[in-house]
Design an enzyme around this catalytic site. Structure first.
Site, PDB file in Angstrom:
ATOM      1  N   PHE A 330       0.817  -1.241  -0.054  1.00  0.00           N
ATOM      2  CA  PHE A 330       0.033  -0.245  -0.040  1.00  0.00           C
ATOM      3  C   PHE A 330       0.949   1.060  -0.210  1.00  0.00           C
ATOM      4  O   PHE A 330       2.021   1.153   0.693  1.00  0.00           O
ATOM      5  CB  PHE A 330      -0.814   0.106   1.214  1.00  0.00           C
ATOM      6  N   ASP A 331       0.315   2.410  -0.728  1.00  0.00           N
ATOM      7  CA  ASP A 331       0.878   3.658  -0.348  1.00  0.00           C
ATOM      8  C   ASP A 331       0.049   4.037   0.712  1.00  0.00           C
ATOM      9  O   ASP A 331      -1.039   3.479   0.920  1.00  0.00           O
ATOM     10  CB  ASP A 331       0.659   4.605  -1.739  1.00  0.00           C
ATOM     11  N   LYS A 332       0.309   5.115   1.259  1.00  0.00           N
ATOM     12  CA  LYS A 332      -0.548   5.572   2.598  1.00  0.00           C
ATOM     13  C   LYS A 332      -1.269   6.781   2.105  1.00  0.00           C
ATOM     14  O   LYS A 332      -2.429   6.816   2.125  1.00  0.00           O
ATOM     15  CB  LYS A 332       0.540   6.097   3.468  1.00  0.00           C
ATOM     16  N   THR A 333      -0.727   8.009   1.663  1.00  0.00           N
ATOM     17  CA  THR A 333      -1.484   9.232   1.392  1.00  0.00           C
ATOM     18  C   THR A 333      -2.388   9.023   0.203  1.00  0.00           C
ATOM     19  O   THR A 333      -1.830   8.637  -0.931  1.00  0.00           O
ATOM     20  CB  THR A 333      -0.555  10.217   1.506  1.00  0.00           C
ATOM     21  N   VAL A 527      -1.063  -1.011  -4.441  1.00  0.00           N
ATOM     22  CA  VAL A 527      -2.164  -0.289  -4.488  1.00  0.00           C
ATOM     23  C   VAL A 527      -1.672   1.147  -4.213  1.00  0.00           C
ATOM     24  O   VAL A 527      -1.042   1.462  -3.015  1.00  0.00           O
ATOM     25  CB  VAL A 527      -3.259  -0.685  -3.351  1.00  0.00           C
TER      26      VAL A 527
END
Length: 643
Positions: A330-333, A527
């Site tokens: 995953f990316d966060k922002t 993602v």
């Protein structure tokens, strides 16, 4: 040549382009002609005067339409591709030799029809690199005279190290540099994924690809455009896509053993009878239409089912690969968070004065275009409250804003802005204890300290259950890779049950992490939502982009795009991919069992070639009907994830 124009703005064009699935018209020509030839040949056979023309017409049509199929298959064999269409090629050749055009044309129709369905399922190739290049700045404003601020417009590629360039508000920075003059806030979300504006002053480094939000900046170039960060992102996407090996079709994997079995059955039929027509009958009923049709039909069904969940599957390979992933990154922002700052905490100097503080601040910010101003106004009006009108509003770009609200002088901005106006109030506000992030706005009323508003990027709802759901589907390893600071990334990972977390990553470092996972044998689902995620989306086994945030670039780099601003739809996509592949395999097995039984009967001489072609058509219909189940949700799944 122009002088420095502080009012001029050139905003970059918006990014667009979530890929569609165009109908492949060229691939539809041969199936359409085969159908037309069978219809015309049948009509000729019905007429007494034209009956003699039917067989030559059909044979000519078979030669014209079948020859390209044969040549294409031979080229594939010569290049080492042993595919399911070898048996179809042999059936077409034998039908030509034995002058059995009806059986041959039916095989041509099934072969090219299966290819058409697969081409449609795959959709169009990704245009990620073109999207990135189109978004890049083409012009740089180079200073001729730093003292007079005279500029000339040159191609971005023409700037060299040590050049001074002007970047106006709304423009993208064309090359890496450091701030030589001015101060402003920068939108760095394209590069780092961080939604909060970054403040820069003289001496601060600035990367290409970020957007200047407020005030003109003069930068001293430290790397030409071709060597700057944005250009490296473009090259990373290009390289990642070029290195991805094409997926081997499910049909081809099964063909490795099915084709030799068919040839053995043909040899047995010849040994038993010495009749070439019996060999053709075996080839016709053995033509692997279940192999050719089951996967593309099921994938088209899965694509359509995904679309109903606002999930765009850009190519059939992505849906097939979803069934194999075992690791999610995953990316966060903007992916796990909403991607924009909201009011998180309000600290008032006067106990219980938080609501009044927010009301006055919201009234002052109504006319401001600053990103944080919108967040303040939304928080102040979220309960349906109306705001008073502010007058005599004066805004200092990137610093703060002041005005009269109900006769009181309200000021809001950075602590340095308040300090210049009211040093005593700034001292009190700087010492006020505030729970929350470091992005803050300080407020005074009539020169007295009023309070502090802190902003944060909030987490999306339902994420712990979502991560657990992915783990239940077989994605046993979860990682969070972000361009945000490690101090912000680690708590998010812990809260969601994500086992590994890394922050402060550049786009190329995300790609390296994804490739390291794949090098260790993992099948990676990536993602993300921003431009900085595009290279990793391209490098992963399957990339999933949230179109609501990243625009066209991340969407074009990914195989799957979520139109809904809900990352939990990833679980739906994985469920649909797994079920689609399971149905395709089920259809293949059922079709091959039926075809194998028909091969035995044909080898014993009980099925002539034309009847065998019609029997094969019946098997094809059964396979297609079963594969179409992929377009429907399983019973009892209505309203559930993946439905």
């Amino acid at each position: 040549m122009t002088s420095l124009d502080l009012a001029s703005t050139e905003r970059p064009a918006p990014l667009t382009g979530v890929g569609a699935l165009p109908f492949p018209l060229r691939a539809a020509v041969t199936p359409a002609l085969a159908i037309g030839a069978l219809v015309v040949g049948g009509a000729l056979a019905l007429g007494a005067a034209t009956r003699g023309w039917s067989a030559p017409f059909l044979l000519g049509a078979l030669i014209v339409l079948g020859a390209p199929v044969v040549l294409r298959t031979l080229r594939g064999l010569l290049s080492g591709r042993f595919a399911a269409d070898v048996v179809a090629m042999l059936a077409i050749v034998v039908a030509m030799v034995l002058r059995q055009p009806v059986a041959g044309l039916v095989i041509v129709l099934m072969q090219t029809g299966g290819e058409l369905l697969e081409r449609y399922a795959e959709g169009r190739a990704s245009a990620a690199v073109r999207e990135l290049e189109a978004a890049a700045p083409r012009i740089a404003h180079r200073l001729l005279d730093a003292a007079a601020h005279d500029t000339e417009d040159v191609a971005a590629d023409a700037v060299v190290v040590e050049d001074l360039i002007l970047v106006r508000p709304g423009e993208m920075v064309p090359a890496d540099g450091t701030v030589h003059e001015g101060n402003s806030s920068l939108d760095t979300s394209r590069i780092t994924g961080e939604p909060l504006p970054a403040r820069v002053d003289v001496g601060a480094p600035v990367r290409s690809g970020v957007v200047n939000l407020e005030s003109p900046l003069v930068l001293r170039v430290t790397a030409p455009a071709r060597d700057s960060l944005y250009a490296r992102i473009v090259e990373l996407v290009r390289t990642a896509q070029a290195e991805k090996s094409p997926i081997q079709r499910t049909a081809d994997r099964w063909a490795v053993w099915f084709t030799p079995v068919t040839l053995l059955a043909c040899a047995v039929a010849w040994w038993l009878s010495g009749d070439p027509a019996r060999v053709l009958a075996v080839l016709v009923v053995a033509t692997p239409c279940p192999l050719l049709l089951a996967t593309p039909v099921a994938i088209i069904g899965g694509i359509n089912r995904s679309a109903r969940r606002q999930i765009v599957v850009r190519n059939g390979a992505a849906l097939e690969q979803l069934a194999t992933v075992d690791t999610v990154v995953f990316d966060k922002t903007g992916t796990l968070t909403h991607g924009r700052p909201v009011v998180e905490t309000i600290a008032s100097v006067t106990p219980g004065g938080e609501a009044e503080l927010l009301r006055l601040a919201g009234a002052l910010e109504v006319g401001s275009g600053h990103l944080l101003a919108r967040s303040v106004v939304e928080a102040a009006t979220q309960d349906g409250r109306s705001l008073p009108r502010a007058t005599e509003v004066v805004e200092s770009a990137g610093a703060g804003i002041t005005g009269l609200v109900e006769g009181r002088r309200v000021a809001l901005g950075a602590l340095s802005y308040i300090e210049r106006r009211d040093p005593g109030a700034a001292r009190i506000l700087g010492e006020l204890p505030v729970d929350g992030p470091d992005l803050r706005a300080y407020v005074t009323v009539d020169g007295r300290a009023s309070g502090v508003i802190a902003f944060a990027d909030r987490m999306r709802e339902g994420l712990p259950e979502f991560v657990a759901g992915l783990r239940a589907l077989g994605l046993s390893r979860t990682l969070l890779l972000s361009g945000d600071q490690q101090a912000n990334v680690a708590p998010v990972a812990r809260a969601l049950g994500i086992t590994e977390a890394r922050g402060d990553l550049l786009p190329e470092e995300k790609v390296e992490a994804v490739r390291a996972l794949e090098g260790a044998g993992r099948r990676v689902l990536m993602v993300g939502d921003g431009t900085n995620d595009a290279p990793a989306l391209s490098a992963a086994t399957v990339g999933v982009a949230l179109a609501a945030h990243g625009g066209g670039i991340s969407a074009e780099a990914a195989g799957i795009v979520l139109l809904a601003d809900d990352v939990r739809r990833v679980e739906d996509a994985v469920r649909i991919g797994q079920r689609t592949v399971a149905i395709a395999k089920q259809s293949i097995v059922a079709g091959l069992v039926l075809s194998g039984t028909a091969m035995v009967v044909a080898a014993l001489g009980f099925i002539p070639p034309t009847a065998g072609a019609l029997l094969q058509e019946g098997i094809d219909v059964a396979v297609i009907l079963n594969a179409l189940r992929a377009a429907r949700a399983p019973r009892g799944a209505s309203g559930s994830p993946g439905s």
